[in-house]
Design an enzyme around this catalytic site. Structure first.
Site, mmCIF file in Angstrom:
data_model
loop_
_atom_site.group_PDB
_atom_site.id
_atom_site.type_symbol
_atom_site.label_atom_id
_atom_site.label_comp_id
_atom_site.label_asym_id
_atom_site.label_seq_id
_atom_site.Cartn_x
_atom_site.Cartn_y
_atom_site.Cartn_z
ATOM 1 N N ASP A 13 4.573 84.790 71.783
ATOM 2 C CA ASP A 13 3.727 84.265 72.865
ATOM 3 C C ASP A 13 2.371 84.960 72.954
ATOM 4 O O ASP A 13 1.792 85.087 74.035
ATOM 5 C CB ASP A 13 4.447 84.377 74.229
ATOM 6 C CG ASP A 13 5.778 83.657 74.221
ATOM 7 O OD1 ASP A 13 5.887 82.645 73.510
ATOM 8 O OD2 ASP A 13 6.700 84.106 74.919
ATOM 9 N N LYS A 16 -0.699 82.435 69.601
ATOM 10 C CA LYS A 16 -0.856 81.960 68.210
ATOM 11 C C LYS A 16 -1.286 80.494 68.180
ATOM 12 O O LYS A 16 -2.167 80.112 67.403
ATOM 13 C CB LYS A 16 0.480 82.111 67.444
ATOM 14 C CG LYS A 16 0.968 83.535 67.346
ATOM 15 C CD LYS A 16 2.325 83.616 66.674
ATOM 16 C CE LYS A 16 3.457 83.017 67.469
ATOM 17 N NZ LYS A 16 3.791 83.707 68.728
ATOM 18 N N GLY A 40 7.305 78.171 71.211
ATOM 19 C CA GLY A 40 6.567 77.286 72.103
ATOM 20 C C GLY A 40 5.111 77.666 71.986
ATOM 21 O O GLY A 40 4.719 78.745 72.423
ATOM 22 N N HIS A 41 4.331 76.826 71.323
ATOM 23 C CA HIS A 41 2.925 77.147 71.064
ATOM 24 C C HIS A 41 2.033 76.245 71.917
ATOM 25 O O HIS A 41 2.008 75.033 71.721
ATOM 26 C CB HIS A 41 2.622 76.996 69.565
ATOM 27 C CG HIS A 41 3.401 77.969 68.717
ATOM 28 N ND1 HIS A 41 3.341 77.998 67.353
ATOM 29 C CD2 HIS A 41 4.252 78.979 69.062
ATOM 30 C CE1 HIS A 41 4.137 78.972 66.898
ATOM 31 N NE2 HIS A 41 4.688 79.562 67.919
ATOM 32 N N GLN A 223 7.186 83.349 66.769
ATOM 33 C CA GLN A 223 7.694 84.612 67.322
ATOM 34 C C GLN A 223 6.705 85.761 67.060
ATOM 35 O O GLN A 223 5.519 85.506 66.958
ATOM 36 C CB GLN A 223 9.087 84.938 66.755
ATOM 37 C CG GLN A 223 10.200 84.011 67.269
ATOM 38 C CD GLN A 223 10.335 82.718 66.506
ATOM 39 O OE1 GLN A 223 10.441 82.716 65.292
ATOM 40 N NE2 GLN A 223 10.341 81.606 67.197
HETATM 41 P P1 GDP Z 1 2.254 81.396 71.268
HETATM 42 O O1 GDP Z 1 3.737 81.221 71.313
HETATM 43 O O2 GDP Z 1 1.858 82.648 70.567
HETATM 44 O O3 GDP Z 1 1.537 80.202 70.730
HETATM 45 O O4 GDP Z 1 1.787 81.586 72.780
HETATM 46 P P2 GDP Z 1 2.267 80.707 74.045
HETATM 47 O O5 GDP Z 1 1.606 79.396 73.993
HETATM 48 O O6 GDP Z 1 3.744 80.744 74.188
HETATM 49 O O7 GDP Z 1 1.714 81.602 75.241
HETATM 50 C C1 GDP Z 1 0.373 81.895 75.374
HETATM 51 C C2 GDP Z 1 -0.101 81.411 76.744
HETATM 52 O O8 GDP Z 1 -1.360 81.988 77.028
HETATM 53 C C3 GDP Z 1 -0.335 79.914 76.820
HETATM 54 O O9 GDP Z 1 -0.076 79.492 78.130
HETATM 55 C C4 GDP Z 1 -1.817 79.768 76.483
HETATM 56 O O10 GDP Z 1 -2.396 78.597 77.044
HETATM 57 C C5 GDP Z 1 -2.365 80.990 77.154
HETATM 58 N N1 GDP Z 1 -3.556 81.574 76.500
HETATM 59 C C6 GDP Z 1 -3.826 81.723 75.180
HETATM 60 N N2 GDP Z 1 -4.973 82.420 75.000
HETATM 61 C C7 GDP Z 1 -5.420 82.717 76.239
HETATM 62 C C8 GDP Z 1 -6.539 83.466 76.734
HETATM 63 O O11 GDP Z 1 -7.347 84.009 75.988
HETATM 64 N N3 GDP Z 1 -6.655 83.583 78.083
HETATM 65 C C9 GDP Z 1 -5.779 83.028 78.955
HETATM 66 N N4 GDP Z 1 -5.966 83.211 80.256
HETATM 67 N N5 GDP Z 1 -4.713 82.316 78.531
HETATM 68 C C10 GDP Z 1 -4.531 82.181 77.199
HETATM 69 P P1 IMO Z 2 6.764 81.907 69.983
HETATM 70 O O1 IMO Z 2 6.620 81.314 68.605
HETATM 71 C C1 IMO Z 2 8.822 84.770 72.558
HETATM 72 C C2 IMO Z 2 13.040 85.590 71.653
HETATM 73 C C3 IMO Z 2 14.035 85.170 72.708
HETATM 74 C C4 IMO Z 2 15.096 86.236 72.505
HETATM 75 C C5 IMO Z 2 15.109 86.414 70.986
HETATM 76 C C6 IMO Z 2 16.181 85.619 70.263
HETATM 77 O O2 IMO Z 2 6.492 80.960 71.085
HETATM 78 O O3 IMO Z 2 6.013 83.186 70.086
HETATM 79 P P2 IMO Z 2 16.445 83.050 69.675
HETATM 80 O O4 IMO Z 2 16.518 81.848 70.548
HETATM 81 O O5 IMO Z 2 15.340 83.037 68.680
HETATM 82 O O6 IMO Z 2 17.771 83.360 69.035
HETATM 83 O O7 IMO Z 2 16.164 84.278 70.690
HETATM 84 O O8 IMO Z 2 13.837 85.994 70.539
HETATM 85 N N1 IMO Z 2 12.119 84.524 71.165
HETATM 86 C C7 IMO Z 2 10.841 84.420 71.543
HETATM 87 N N2 IMO Z 2 10.114 85.126 72.432
HETATM 88 N N3 IMO Z 2 8.221 83.802 71.844
HETATM 89 C C8 IMO Z 2 8.926 83.103 70.919
HETATM 90 O O9 IMO Z 2 8.343 82.216 70.085
HETATM 91 C C9 IMO Z 2 10.303 83.378 70.762
HETATM 92 N N4 IMO Z 2 11.277 82.881 69.972
HETATM 93 C C10 IMO Z 2 12.371 83.605 70.222
HETATM 94 O O10 IMO Z 2 13.466 85.221 73.992
HETATM 95 O O11 IMO Z 2 14.673 87.439 73.070
HETATM 96 MG MG MG Z 3 5.262 80.857 72.717
#
Ligand code: GDP
Ligand code: IMO
Ligand code: MG
Length: 423
Positions: A13, A16, A40-41, A223
């Site tokens: 999270d 990416k 979840g991207h 991840q």
């Molecule tokens: P990922 O799994 O690495 O793609 O990240 P996620 O989408 O799960 O979580 C990142 C969260 O931060 C999302 O809600 C994005 O919209 C938000 N986000 C990403 N970059 C920024 C930033 O520079 N500032 C803020 N405030 N939010 C951001």
């Molecule tokens: P993105 O790509 C954050 C974590 C889960 C748990 C562990 C194992 O959005 O960054 P699983 O369901 O993979 O067997 O769970 O890994 N986890 C993540 N945490 N971002 C993710 O993906 C994750 N994918 C798995 O919360 O701790």
């Molecule tokens: Mg994510």
């Protein structure tokens, strides 16, 4: 740009999706190469806000082709729903999404087993996303998996499913769960077969040729390093290989072909699920980070644990992946802090220790040694030029860059594509 691998440098999270959507503006291909719908991207652009779990984040750029490689485990129900959602936003998916027949299927029993294993572990649970990821990968490596290509052969699929249900139903029953019915699973998968068939293609040759021709290719990590099955905080990890080196087996790309590895890290740290987190702030600071950063999971909606940036972890992540650049995201979330702390290194029993020398259980006992910075107390939200950053923010970023010894190439100041500073 040529070929670049984008890797989450923390516990997932990191933003990416946002960075990949930004890079994808110039990409010929975006390739997801491991994990499944545990990811979840989040992407925010002119088409709207999306949370992609399986479709690569290049889908919003019309000229980008998107590949799901052999390294993934696929829940076809989720994939089909996601394709429909993206199409509803006016995005053409047909002819732009290709899925490896080698990818493994997440079956209904994998989801059930995921929940049952977690329940059995009680307090020692991993805190998985419950998507069946671990059991699906376990079946893959123990030769009990079913591949997407095999689904396309109905007779073979029926045979393999029968053998698996014989085993799996015994386990499910023993663990107090109802057995699954073959005909119901077959009915669902017959529907999935029809819907995904047009997307299946072995892209090994295409991708390798594209690399040789210096095309722009973004490999989309999921991840983060510390969830890696080998090098993360085992057993609080995920089932796949997350590191840049995993590209060879996960996507069929020889290691020397990749010259650019971008590590993505938040300007602080978050984690979802169980496991050690040395710089966690279970206090008002953590609450403020969660509230301002909207730190709730894009996949499960769970509140993310929050804490200060950890440079010991980042240094390890940089070394093991060979980061050639860093993207620091969510800088704007720190805008209102009067004091910002960063863990410069770890101490254990009075001695400086490295992440890799510690057992997971000892990681919970170390003392992070912090360096303090004055906050900038002004808005960086949406800034897109380096010169616009307050001097305190620059000092903070310079310190990170110096300590990790990797250049910061992108700074993200908001979730939207344009809210990005290219350094
Ligand atoms: P990922 O799994 O690495 O793609 O990240 P996620 O989408 O799960 O979580 C990142 C969260 O931060 C999302 O809600 C994005 O919209 C938000 N986000 C990403 N970059 C920024 C930033 O520079 N500032 C803020 N405030 N939010 C951001
Ligand atoms: P993105 O790509 C954050 C974590 C889960 C748990 C562990 C194992 O959005 O960054 P699983 O369901 O993979 O067997 O769970 O890994 N986890 C993540 N945490 N971002 C993710 O993906 C994750 N994918 C798995 O919360 O701790
Ligand atoms: Mg994510």
């Amino acid at each position: 740009m040529a070929a670049i691998v984008v890797i989450g440098a923390q516990w997932g999270d990191e933003g990416k999706g946002k960075i990949i959507d930004y890079l994808a503006a110039d990409a010929d291909f975006v390739v997801r190469f491991h994990g499944g719908n545990n990811a979840g991207h989040t992407i925010i652009n002119s088409k709207g806000k999306f949370s992609l779990h399986l479709i690569p984040s290049g889908i919003f750029n019309p000229r980008t082709k998107n590949i799901i490689s052999n390294g993934l485990v696929l829940d076809l129900r989720v994939l089909i729903k996601e394709i429909e959602e993206v199409e509803k936003a006016g995005i053409k998916v047909a002819g732009r999404l290709f899925i490896s027949p080698r990818a493994h299927l997440i079956m209904p029993y994998h989801r059930l087993l995921d929940a049952l294993y977690e329940e059995a572990k009680g307090k020692g649970k991993t805190g998985t996303t419950g998507r069946g990821i671990g059991p699906a990968y376990a079946d893959k490596v123990s030769y009990n998996g079913i591949r997407l290509g095999e689904l396309m052969n109905p007779k073979l699929f029926t045979e393999k499913l029968k053998a698996q249900l014989l085993l799996k139903n015994k386990i499910l029953k023993a663990l107090g769960s109802s057995p699954l019915k073959q005909h119901l699973i077959e009915k669902d998968f017959a529907e999935y077969r029809k819907k995904v068939q047009p997307y299946i293609l072995e892209t090994f040759e295409t991708l390798n040729n594209a690399i040789d021709k210096n095309k722009n290719i973004v490999f989309e990590g999921a991840q983060g390093v510390f969830l890696d099955n080998d090098w993360g905080t085992y057993p609080y990890v995920t089932a796949s290989s997350i590191l840049s080196g995993g590209l060879t087996h996960n996507a069929g790309i020889a290691p020397q072909k990749i010259k650019n590895v971008l590590g993505v890290a938040k300007a602080y740290t978050t984690r979802v699920g169980q496991g050690p987190f040395p710089t966690e702030q279970s206090n008002g600071i953590g609450d403020q980070l969660r509230e301002v950063g909207k730190e709730f999971g894009a996949t499960t909606g769970r509140p993310r644990r929050c804490g200060w940036l950890d440079l010991e972890l980042l240094r390890f992540a940089a070394k093991i992946n060979g980061f050639t650049g860093l993207a620091i995201t969510k800088l704007d979330v720190l805008d209102n802090f009067s004091e910002i702390k960063v863990a410069a290194y770890y101490e254990y029993k009075g001695k400086k220790v490295s992440y890799e020398s510690l057992e997971t259980m000892d990681l919970g006992k170390i003392k992070p040694v912090y360096k303090k910075f004055n906050g900038w107390k002004s808005s960086t939200k949406g800034l897109s030029k380096l010169g616009q950053l307050p001097k305190e923010a620059k000092q903070y970023l310079n310190f990170i860059e110096k300590q990790i010894d990797v250049p910061i190439k992108y700074i993200s100041t908001g979730g939207g594509r344009s809210e990005t500073i290219k350094v």
